[in-house]
Design an enzyme around this catalytic site. Structure first.
Site, mmCIF file in Angstrom:
data_model
loop_
_atom_site.group_PDB
_atom_site.id
_atom_site.type_symbol
_atom_site.label_atom_id
_atom_site.label_comp_id
_atom_site.label_asym_id
_atom_site.label_seq_id
_atom_site.Cartn_x
_atom_site.Cartn_y
_atom_site.Cartn_z
ATOM 1 N N GLU A 94 -53.524 33.204 51.427
ATOM 2 C CA GLU A 94 -52.902 32.872 52.712
ATOM 3 C C GLU A 94 -51.671 32.011 52.424
ATOM 4 O OE1 GLU A 94 -54.869 30.087 55.476
ATOM 5 O OE2 GLU A 94 -54.255 31.433 57.080
ATOM 6 N N GLU A 102 -53.704 15.362 62.599
ATOM 7 C CA GLU A 102 -52.866 14.162 62.512
ATOM 8 C C GLU A 102 -51.380 14.522 62.483
ATOM 9 O OE1 GLU A 102 -54.841 15.458 60.337
ATOM 10 O OE2 GLU A 102 -54.184 15.189 58.250
ATOM 11 N N CYS A 112 -52.997 32.089 62.548
ATOM 12 C CA CYS A 112 -54.041 32.796 61.801
ATOM 13 C C CYS A 112 -54.010 34.282 62.095
ATOM 14 C CB CYS A 112 -55.411 32.213 62.137
ATOM 15 S SG CYS A 112 -55.894 32.535 63.840
#
Ligand code: NAD
Length: 506
Positions: free
Chosen positions: A389, A187, A292
């Site tokens: 992360e 979104e 990533c």
């Protein structure tokens, strides 16, 4: 702030409605979410918020389109993909501009992401040469044939960080193997793929074969739960990847869910200084660290002072912006806050901030979301910035005494996406590549992205990958198809045919 849903605002640029059976269609409840440009912080459009009712319409249309699409030959579908490949090439610049606008990458990174996405389209175009199946006479008079049939409706749920490249992992192969695809973009970046829907149609993909359902969690979960959805690919953060995989497996659906990462780079004393420092900075700061595959932890075996000094100088020279070689924006305020928090906490725990990108945030307050390249020298490997992360342009550096100590840190990470060793010695490289706990491994390359026809994704059994098979390459062909075996035995043979009778029956 784009978090709370609102009724459709007026006088904005892009309206991302759902793409249903070849037409842009408002969501049934009429709810939209504003889209904010991370570059400027201004509202650039609004995106449909879909519910289970919108999902059901898309799935019913996909089911309607499936029989005709799946009965085309793979050559016919590949011919459509070939036209689509050309449209992607012709419109690459325009698509890259949309990626810059909604995601905040710099223009050359955005363009590279479009071209990389188109590589999977190219792979799909070669499927007629790759999926013939097998035929073998397994006993005298008995033949086995293996063929691949499409699954039906495949859903693809994707993250914000590559608005076009990540969707392009699943879509071309799923379509060319004869499936219908429903995409749920992030979104936060719904614009680019809404544009791409037009090009798929222009290439000849019929209505209902490719559709888009926009939205947030309700749209994603309704897509997973719909009984007529056969399989789901997901790319995003680890907690959501795990939930999606569990949800789909509980319904006996095929699912592949790629999660987050914490990628370690290990630099040995024999590394090529110039090559390593350039590559390390490109890996951790490229795409503002929001990929990533980005380097997150640099482990220096031995002193490594010269290499670290070189990394620091390069990082200090990087500029803010969306021009070539510049460091782009952070996707939103929440992400910016998270990144700054990790830097603050590391500093409070005694780490030294060698390059401090926090001032970009203060300098740009109210004008988009920015954090500059940041290099942290840790003395405690348990610091949160060394473990979690962060998903920003932050490199955590830690000095180790031995190869084993470096490997132990890498191996103990719960993630298993990528890892890289910098060395000039082939034996040293082999030592690390055979021991890393990661599925995408680099030797002197800090963003070890496999190119087609190879598969992409982390190591199964870690927090980087949940579920079945692969998202590109032959593992994706496997994911998108059933293997069916047809075993045939004929009692007639050349000598025993009653030719007169047989001819009479024709
Ligand atoms: P995210 O998990 O927040 O969102 C990904 C998608 O899932 C979006 O479409 C979102 O709308 C949807 N979603 C969010 N919460 C959900 C929920 N509870 N249930 C169902 N759907 C939900 O991820 P993001 O912030 O958009 O992307 C960044 C993350 O993606 C990072 O962790 C990054 O490492 C990861 N990523 C991984 C790969 C890979 O190949 N492993 C590639 C790109 C990005």
């Amino acid at each position: 702030m784009p978090e709370s849903p609102s009724k459709k605002p007026k006088s904005i640029n892009f309206t991302c409605d759902n793409y249903i059976y070849g037409a842009f269609t408002p969501p049934k409840e009429g709810a939209y979410l504003p889209i904010e440009s991370p570059v400027t912080g201004t509202i650039i459009g609004n995106v449909a918020l879909s519910t289970a009712a919108d999902v059901d319409v898309a799935v019913q249309n996909a089911k309607k389109a499936f029989p005709a699409w799946s009965s085309l030959t793979v050559k016919a579908r590949a011919a459509i993909m070939l036209r689509f490949h050309d449209l992607m090439r012709v419109h690459a610049d325009e698509l890259a501009d949309l990626v810059v606008l909604e995601n905040g990458k710099n223009k050359s990174e955005a363009l590279a992401s479009v071209l990389k996405g188109n590589e999977t389209v190219e792979y799909a175009c070669s499927l007629p040469q790759l999926i013939q199946g097998k035929v073998l006479e397994v006993s005298r008079g008995i033949t086995c044939q293996e063929k691949r049939d499409p699954l039906g409706v495949i859903v693809s749920i994707v993250p914000f960080n590559f608005p076009i490249m990540v969707p392009m992992w699943t879509i071309p192969i799923a379509l060319t193997t004869g499936n219908c695809v429903i995409l749920k973009p992030s979104e936060k970046v719904p614009i680019t793929m809404t544009k791409v829907a037009n090009y798929l149609a222009e290439a000849g993909v019929p209505p209902g074969v490719f559709q888009i359902v926009h939205g947030q969690v309700p749209a994603a979960t309704s897509l997973c739960d719909h009984p007529d959805v056969a399989a789901v690919t997901f790319v995003g953060s680890s907690p959501v990847a795990q939930k999606i995989a569990q949800r789909c497996h509980a319904m006996s659906k095929r699912v592949l869910a790629l999660g987050g990462a914490k990628n370690h780079l290990i630099a040995l004393p024999d590394a090529d200084l110039e090559l390593a420092s350039r590559d390390i900075v490109a890996s951790f700061a490229g795409c503002a660290g929001q990929r990533c595959m980005a380097a997150s932890v640099l482990l220096l075996v031995g002193n490594g002072t010269e290499l670290l000094d070189s990394v620091v100088v390069r990082a200090l020279n990087l500029a803010r912006g969306t021009g070539a070689g510049q460091v782009g924006a952070i996707i939103d305020a929440i992400s910016q806050k998270r990144i700054l928090k990790y830097i603050d906490e590391a500093e409070a725990n005694g780490a030294t901030i060698l390059v401090d990108g926090r001032h970009w945030a203060t300098e740009t307050k109210g004008h988009g979301y920015w954090v500059g390249p940041t290099v942290i020298l840790h003395t405690n490997p348990k610091d949160a910035a060394m473990q979690d992360e962060i998903f920003g342009p932050v490199l955590s550096v830690y000095k180790v005494h031995s190869a084993e100590e470096a490997l132990a840190i890498e191996n103990n990470s719960p993630f298993g996406n990528a890892a890289c060793v910098y060395t000039s010695n082939g034996g040293h490289a082999e030592y690390f590549t055979s021991r890393f706990k990661a599925a995408m491994i680099g030797v002197n390359i800090g963003v070890p992205v496999p190119r087609e026809p190879f598969s992409f994704g982390g190591l199964y059994g870690t927090r980087s990958k949940f579920g079945d098979m692969d998202i590109t390459g032959d593992g994706c062909v496997e994911f998108c198809t059933h293997r069916r075996k047809i075993t045939s035995k004929w009692s007639l043979n050349e000598g025993s045919i009653d030719r007169a009778n047989f001819a009479g029956q024709m």
